[in-house]
Scaffold this motif. Structure first.
Motif, PDB file in Angstrom:
ATOM      1  N   MET A   1       5.381  -8.250 -44.322  1.00 23.83           N
ATOM      2  CA  MET A   1       4.392  -8.466 -45.371  1.00 23.83           C
ATOM      3  C   MET A   1       3.448  -7.270 -45.471  1.00 23.83           C
ATOM      4  N   SER A   4      -2.553  -6.679 -45.863  1.00 24.45           N
ATOM      5  CA  SER A   4      -3.474  -7.763 -46.255  1.00 24.45           C
ATOM      6  C   SER A   4      -3.057  -8.291 -47.631  1.00 24.45           C
ATOM      7  N   HIS A  34      -4.482 -11.190 -43.139  1.00 23.69           N
ATOM      8  CA  HIS A  34      -4.012  -9.901 -42.636  1.00 23.69           C
ATOM      9  C   HIS A  34      -2.791 -10.113 -41.737  1.00 23.69           C
ATOM     10  N   ASP A  35      -1.903  -9.144 -41.749  1.00 23.85           N
ATOM     11  CA  ASP A  35      -0.815  -9.148 -40.776  1.00 23.85           C
ATOM     12  C   ASP A  35      -1.329  -8.418 -39.535  1.00 23.85           C
ATOM     13  N   SER A  37      -0.275  -8.301 -36.631  1.00 25.71           N
ATOM     14  CA  SER A  37       0.714  -7.656 -35.757  1.00 25.71           C
ATOM     15  C   SER A  37       0.881  -6.185 -36.144  1.00 25.71           C
ATOM     16  N   GLN A  38       0.489  -5.847 -37.378  1.00 27.21           N
ATOM     17  CA  GLN A  38       0.534  -4.435 -37.798  1.00 27.21           C
ATOM     18  C   GLN A  38      -0.734  -3.699 -37.351  1.00 27.21           C
TER      19      GLN A  38
END
Ligand SMILES: [Zn+2]
Length: 333
Positions: A1, A4, A34-35, A37-38
């Motif tokens: 994804m 954000s 937000h992702d 993990s990124q």
């Protein structure tokens, strides 16, 4: 994804974060997802790195969890945050430990600065030259100050004419915002703000803008860092428009999901007896919100009878096994 996105809290529809949008097409509230993990691929390393960043401003220190999509060179800061946590256990000895976070020590004297760092910086990133809010006090002061600090940005404040004290007017005017008194009440000003932002490229910075919530998450995160990540049993927070308790819950949930903290506190939302729609809703199991005509209170910032962020707040209160209480004016003082 994407790093954000905007996501509707009701129908889950997703929108590009770069879009200027404040509500879902279905009419409900949006939130920023937000992702993480990124932005935080290794939470333990990130947590350890924070102690070495105390010379930096709070927003930048916690930005990977607050709002990682904001480019560094777009940040507009007035050195908000890092407010003290006072130990007041000696004054209220029936508690084993009680601490107060003094958000009044932010640059424009309220926690609103935490949200405006995110909101005005994002407007700066989007290239918006005009930002607007309807306000009766702290929000307009914060927006005017941050807009004044941004390159090429004008703040516009709509106020109900004749209902604002000189002290509340002073900050908005002295920071150079176009400050307009309208022959209406707050809701009338808010309707005008929505109309203006639909017709013109003016960025809306009232609390329905979900970007502001992301900045406000810093209060809870910073508090836990000050406590060396020891999670207290309770966080107690005043509730007016319900944005702050929503932000507190979202930030703590994200820390928990990252494994930065290993337990969740409970939340207590505090209202006044004359402006207690969330308290009434809590008593009926959150089945419905009955808007009130809020009565005057010494805590004027929470004199709100129809909280904008109600749905976000009850979601957090349920998640954190929270409670809501209403206090009298005497108890307040
Ligand atoms: Zn929707």
């Amino acid at each position: 994804m994407a790093l954000s996105i905007f996501k509707c809290i009701y129908c889950n529809k997703e929108y590009d974060i770069q879009e200027i949008r404040y509500r879902c097409e279905c009419g409900d509230l949006l939130e920023v997802i937000h992702d993480l993990s990124q932005s935080i691929p290794n939470p333990n390393d990130w947590k350890k790195s924070l102690d070495g960043q105390m010379a930096d401003i709070a927003f930048r220190r916690y930005q990977a969890v607050l709002f990682p999509s904001l480019p560094e060179d777009k940040l507009i800061t007035l050195f908000e945050g890092d407010t003290p946590l006072y130990d007041v256990t000696h004054s209220i000895p029936r508690f084993k430990s009680i601490k107060l976070k003094h958000e009044g020590l932010n640059p424009t004297l309220s926690f609103k600065d935490r949200g405006m760092v995110a909101g005005v910086s994002w407007a700066n990133h989007l290239g918006c030259e005009n930002v607007i809010c309807a306000s009766t006090g702290d929000t307009s002061a914060a927006m005017a100050a941050y807009a004044a600090a941004a390159p090429n940005m004008k703040g516009i404040v709509l106020l109900p004419k004749g209902k604002i004290s000189p002290e509340q007017l002073a900050q908005s005017i002295s920071f150079g915002a176009l400050t307009i008194g309208i022959e209406t009440d707050f809701d009338g000003c808010m309707n005008l703000v929505q109309e203006l932002t639909q017709k013109h490229k003016i960025y809306l910075l009232n609390s329905m803008n979900p970007v502001r919530i992301e900045g406000q998450k810093a209060i809870g995160i910073e508090t836990l860092h000050q406590l060396n990540w020891q999670v207290p049993d309770w966080f107690v927070i005043p509730v007016g428009n319900a944005g702050n308790i929503s932000a507190l819950g979202k930030g703590l949930r994200e820390l928990y999901e990252l494994g930065i903290i290993d337990k969740l506190p409970r939340l207590a939302g505090i209202q006044t007896e004359g402006a207690s729609p969330l308290f009434e809703s809590f008593k009926n199991g959150y089945t419905k919100l009955v808007p009130q005509k809020a009565k005057p209170t010494k805590a004027s910032a929470i004199q709100i009878g129809d909280p904008v962020s109600y749905k976000k707040a009850i979601r957090e209160l349920k998640h954190f096994d929270g409670v809501v209480e209403a206090v009298s004016e005497k108890e307040l003082m």
